[in-house]
Write a protein that holds these residues in place. Structure first.
Motif, PDB file in Angstrom:
ATOM      1  N   ARG A  96     -13.493  14.363  12.679  1.00 23.26           N
ATOM      2  CA  ARG A  96     -13.906  13.599  11.315  1.00 23.26           C
ATOM      3  C   ARG A  96     -13.518  14.827  10.556  1.00 23.26           C
ATOM      4  O   ARG A  96     -13.180  13.950   9.187  1.00 23.26           O
ATOM      5  N   ALA A  97     -13.758  16.314  10.273  1.00 25.23           N
ATOM      6  CA  ALA A  97     -13.576  16.865   9.519  1.00 25.23           C
ATOM      7  C   ALA A  97     -12.546  17.993   9.750  1.00 25.23           C
ATOM      8  O   ALA A  97     -11.815  18.334   8.684  1.00 25.23           O
TER       9      ALA A  97
ATOM     10  N   LEU B  29     -19.985  16.743  24.564  1.00 26.33           N
ATOM     11  CA  LEU B  29     -18.413  17.603  23.740  1.00 26.33           C
ATOM     12  C   LEU B  29     -18.425  16.239  23.208  1.00 26.33           C
ATOM     13  O   LEU B  29     -16.885  16.097  22.760  1.00 26.33           O
ATOM     14  N   ARG B  30     -18.218  14.873  23.423  1.00 25.03           N
ATOM     15  CA  ARG B  30     -17.964  13.924  23.342  1.00 25.03           C
ATOM     16  C   ARG B  30     -18.126  14.155  21.548  1.00 25.03           C
ATOM     17  O   ARG B  30     -17.401  13.469  20.123  1.00 25.03           O
ATOM     18  N   ARG B  31     -19.546  14.204  20.994  1.00 25.81           N
ATOM     19  CA  ARG B  31     -19.920  14.397  19.897  1.00 25.81           C
ATOM     20  C   ARG B  31     -18.968  15.804  19.163  1.00 25.81           C
ATOM     21  O   ARG B  31     -18.562  15.133  17.652  1.00 25.81           O
ATOM     22  N   ASP B  32     -18.984  16.597  20.049  1.00 29.91           N
ATOM     23  CA  ASP B  32     -17.906  18.260  19.059  1.00 29.91           C
ATOM     24  C   ASP B  32     -16.562  17.050  18.614  1.00 29.91           C
ATOM     25  O   ASP B  32     -16.445  17.451  17.858  1.00 29.91           O
ATOM     26  N   ALA B  33     -16.454  16.307  19.699  1.00 25.84           N
ATOM     27  CA  ALA B  33     -14.692  16.452  19.764  1.00 25.84           C
ATOM     28  C   ALA B  33     -15.104  15.476  18.223  1.00 25.84           C
ATOM     29  O   ALA B  33     -13.460  15.064  17.388  1.00 25.84           O
ATOM     30  N   GLU B  34     -15.691  14.394  18.418  1.00 25.97           N
ATOM     31  CA  GLU B  34     -15.646  13.452  17.574  1.00 25.97           C
ATOM     32  C   GLU B  34     -15.533  14.042  15.999  1.00 25.97           C
ATOM     33  O   GLU B  34     -15.321  13.933  14.742  1.00 25.97           O
ATOM     34  N   ALA B  35     -16.810  15.200  15.628  1.00 31.37           N
ATOM     35  CA  ALA B  35     -17.181  15.671  14.739  1.00 31.37           C
ATOM     36  C   ALA B  35     -15.864  16.424  13.956  1.00 31.37           C
ATOM     37  O   ALA B  35     -15.589  16.870  12.951  1.00 31.37           O
TER      38      ALA B  35
ATOM     39  N   ARG C  86      -4.638  13.091  18.848  1.00 31.10           N
ATOM     40  CA  ARG C  86      -5.075  14.080  17.943  1.00 31.10           C
ATOM     41  C   ARG C  86      -3.463  15.419  18.426  1.00 31.10           C
ATOM     42  O   ARG C  86      -3.252  16.033  17.049  1.00 31.10           O
ATOM     43  N   GLY C  87      -3.138  15.117  19.120  1.00 31.83           N
ATOM     44  CA  GLY C  87      -1.558  15.498  19.510  1.00 31.83           C
ATOM     45  C   GLY C  87      -2.196  17.367  19.652  1.00 31.83           C
ATOM     46  O   GLY C  87      -3.027  17.498  19.972  1.00 31.83           O
ATOM     47  N   PRO C  88      -1.340  17.819  18.685  1.00 29.28           N
ATOM     48  CA  PRO C  88      -1.557  20.240  18.781  1.00 29.28           C
ATOM     49  C   PRO C  88      -2.938  20.402  18.014  1.00 29.28           C
ATOM     50  O   PRO C  88      -2.967  21.252  18.000  1.00 29.28           O
ATOM     51  N   MET C  89      -3.288  18.928  17.622  1.00 30.34           N
ATOM     52  CA  MET C  89      -4.698  19.633  16.864  1.00 30.34           C
ATOM     53  C   MET C  89      -6.417  20.143  17.617  1.00 30.34           C
ATOM     54  O   MET C  89      -7.337  20.022  17.107  1.00 30.34           O
ATOM     55  N   CYS C  90      -5.845  19.635  19.059  1.00 31.43           N
ATOM     56  CA  CYS C  90      -6.615  19.156  20.325  1.00 31.43           C
ATOM     57  C   CYS C  90      -5.322  20.013  21.335  1.00 31.43           C
ATOM     58  O   CYS C  90      -5.351  19.419  21.919  1.00 31.43           O
ATOM     59  N   HIS C  91      -6.861  20.801  22.190  1.00 31.01           N
ATOM     60  CA  HIS C  91      -5.790  22.198  22.820  1.00 31.01           C
ATOM     61  C   HIS C  91      -6.901  22.180  24.114  1.00 31.01           C
ATOM     62  O   HIS C  91      -8.575  22.003  24.235  1.00 31.01           O
TER      63      HIS C  91
END
Ligand SMILES: Cc1cc2nc3c(=O)[nH]c(=O)nc-3n(C[C@H](O)[C@H](O)[C@H](O)COP(=O)(O)OP(=O)(O)OC[C@H]3O[C@@H](n4cnc5c(N)ncnc54)[C@H](O)[C@@H]3O)c2cc1C
Length: 442
Positions: A293-294, A284-290, A349-354
């Motif tokens: 970044r993207a 989860l940490r890896r995917d959230a950071e990726a 990240r606000g609304p970019m992360c749900h």
């Protein structure tokens, strides 16, 4: 299997005074009629009786033979289906959703599909195309159900990947993902490009038949995501077994490349993370950071995990390491850490992360509402809560009616005959809301 989720936002925020713990004392049950409470008590007690769960299907067949299908169907509808199923027809589901809205809860529909992998009927593409049609109708139904989409404009729908692509292919892809790691051959970008262009994709590690099925599966996923995006419905992809999950995540990542891009108002495609797996927090940490970044939007349904016994049994039979946490307490700790991680990302990240906190566990729900308040995550923002319909009303209702806001008494759906997949995809989740959002609905 029919699911219903309840999604909501808790009642407090830093500006609203102190954080108030939710009360799970069952006070919210006054919103239910005595008949509904009696049925719930009866059905949930019955479900806690192991022989009934183990021999449920045999008992059902036996009751059909003894009582006839009409009487036994009526009994089922008045009991188990009435408790857990939203309805069979559009009108029944609509009625159920209206009642839930009165309680400030919102639906998350799911198309019911068979559990058993690769039965004879699933050997051709027709079975998957039939599921696609059901899903497209489910998108329309999800979109048309809510009179007002609520403060966040979120309409959510469950998506089970193995309804659109075979478990056999997923297992094959999983083994190659594990072997190849991050390679161009099996990269999300490459699959996304194939989805967009519709051009034939040739993965060298797959044979011709597998490549053909992969291409057809990508096309189905593209069509359902495109339609969902057009109807402003967010797709929450289920997590399944560890023998399939890496392939499912690859497909989700490919969809995310296209539909979670900045400026799209996403995330439109979410993945599910199971805290009972040992490697989930790290993944989860890896995917959230990726995603960060993207610049991609990131959507997560956080669950504990539903396949504990089977995962352990498979590991035992194959002589491999058990992928699950050693005990319940370790799973709880993992869930808590994942929750913490995701809330920090939402705050950043606000609304970019749900995030959907998909749990019936009172401590997890309490932790989430407290941290949201501490981090200043808005009530009508990107965090919601999900429960299965009829499974944990005292948690859903406590989330939905903070402060015992005056809400009309309502009736949960009485459900009809067994759902016919070709008629209506049923099974939902609800989108609970906060006190402030209650006003939007009531
Ligand atoms: C809206 C919604 C969507 C869901 N979607 C999915 C999905 O996509 N994929 C999926 O797999 N599940 C899904 N689930 C089911 C979920 O994973 C859990 O099985 C279920 O919610 C029970 O967990 P809990 O957090 O509600 O509560 P609890 O009752 O507190 O936790 C029970 C869970 O703890 C874990 N556990 C229990 N005993 C042990 C033990 N001895 N060792 C280790 N862990 C243990 C298991 O995961 C078990 O399910 C979903 C649930 C909801 C509410």
């Amino acid at each position: 299997m029919l699911w219903t989720c309840r999604v909501l936002c808790p009642q407090a925020g830093p500006s609203a005074g102190g954080w108030q713990p939710l009360s799970f004392d069952g006070g919210a049950f006054h919103l239910k009629r005595t008949g509904e409470l009696t049925r719930a008590l009866l059905v949930l007690r019955m479900c806690a009786w192991p022989p009934l769960v183990t021999h449920g299907l045999a008992l059902q067949a036996w009751s059909q033979r003894l009582l006839g299908s009409r009487l036994s169907g009526a009994l089922l509808r008045a009991s188990i289906y009435g408790q857990f199923v939203a309805g069979e027809t559009t009108e029944e589901v609509r009625g159920c959703v209206q009642q839930l809205q009165t309680l400030c809860l919102r639906p998350l529909l799911a198309v019911p599909t068979e559990e058993e992998p690769d039965s004879a009927v699933k050997t051709g593409e027709a079975w998957y195309e039939g599921n696609l049609s059901a899903m497209l109708r489910c998108v329309d139904l999800s979109q048309g159900l809510l009179e007002a989409p609520g403060p966040t404009g979120n309409i959510l729908m469950q998506l089970k990947m193995t309804a659109l692509t075979s478990t056999r292919l997923c297992k094959e892809l999983t083994s190659w993902v594990r072997r190849l790691g991050a390679s161009w051959e099996l990269s999300p970008e490459r699959l996304a490009e194939a989805m967009d262009s519709g051009r034939g994709l040739q993965i060298s590690c797959l044979n011709a038949e597998q490549n053909q099925h992969l291409q057809a599966s990508l096309s189905r996923l593209h069509r359902v995501a495109q339609h969902a995006r057009a109807q402003r419905v967010r797709l929450l992809v289920d997590a399944e077994y560890t023998s399939l999950n890496p392939a499912l995540s690859l497909l989700v990542a490919a969809l995310a490349e296209r539909w979670n891009r900045p400026g799209e108002g996403g995330p439109w495609v979410w993945n599910t993370y199971q805290a009972y797996l040992k490697d989930t927090h790290e993944r989860l940490r890896r995917d959230a950071e990726a995603a960060d970044r993207a610049g991609l939007a990131f959507g997560v349904k956080l669950v504990r995990g539903a396949y504990l016994d089977k995962e352990r049994e498979v590991a035992r039979l194959q002589g491999t390491q058990d992928p699950t946490q050693p005990d319940y307490e370790a799973t709880n700790q993992s869930y808590s850490r994942c929750l913490e991680l995701m809330l920090a990302h939402v705050s950043h990240r606000g609304p970019m992360c749900h995030l959907m906190v998909a749990s019936h566990n009172e401590e997890s729900v309490q932790q989430a509402t407290k941290r949201m308040w501490e981090l200043g995550i808005p009530l009508d923002g990107p965090v919601c809560f999900g429960q299965l319909l009829g499974m944990c009303d005292h948690v859903s209702l406590a989330l939905a009616i903070p402060g015992q806001a005056p809400i009309q008494t309502l009736r949960l759906p009485s459900c009809q005959t067994l759902p016919d997949r070709s008629v209506v995809p049923v099974a939902e989740g609800l989108k609970p809301v906060s006190a402030s959002a209650v006003c939007d609905f009531c």
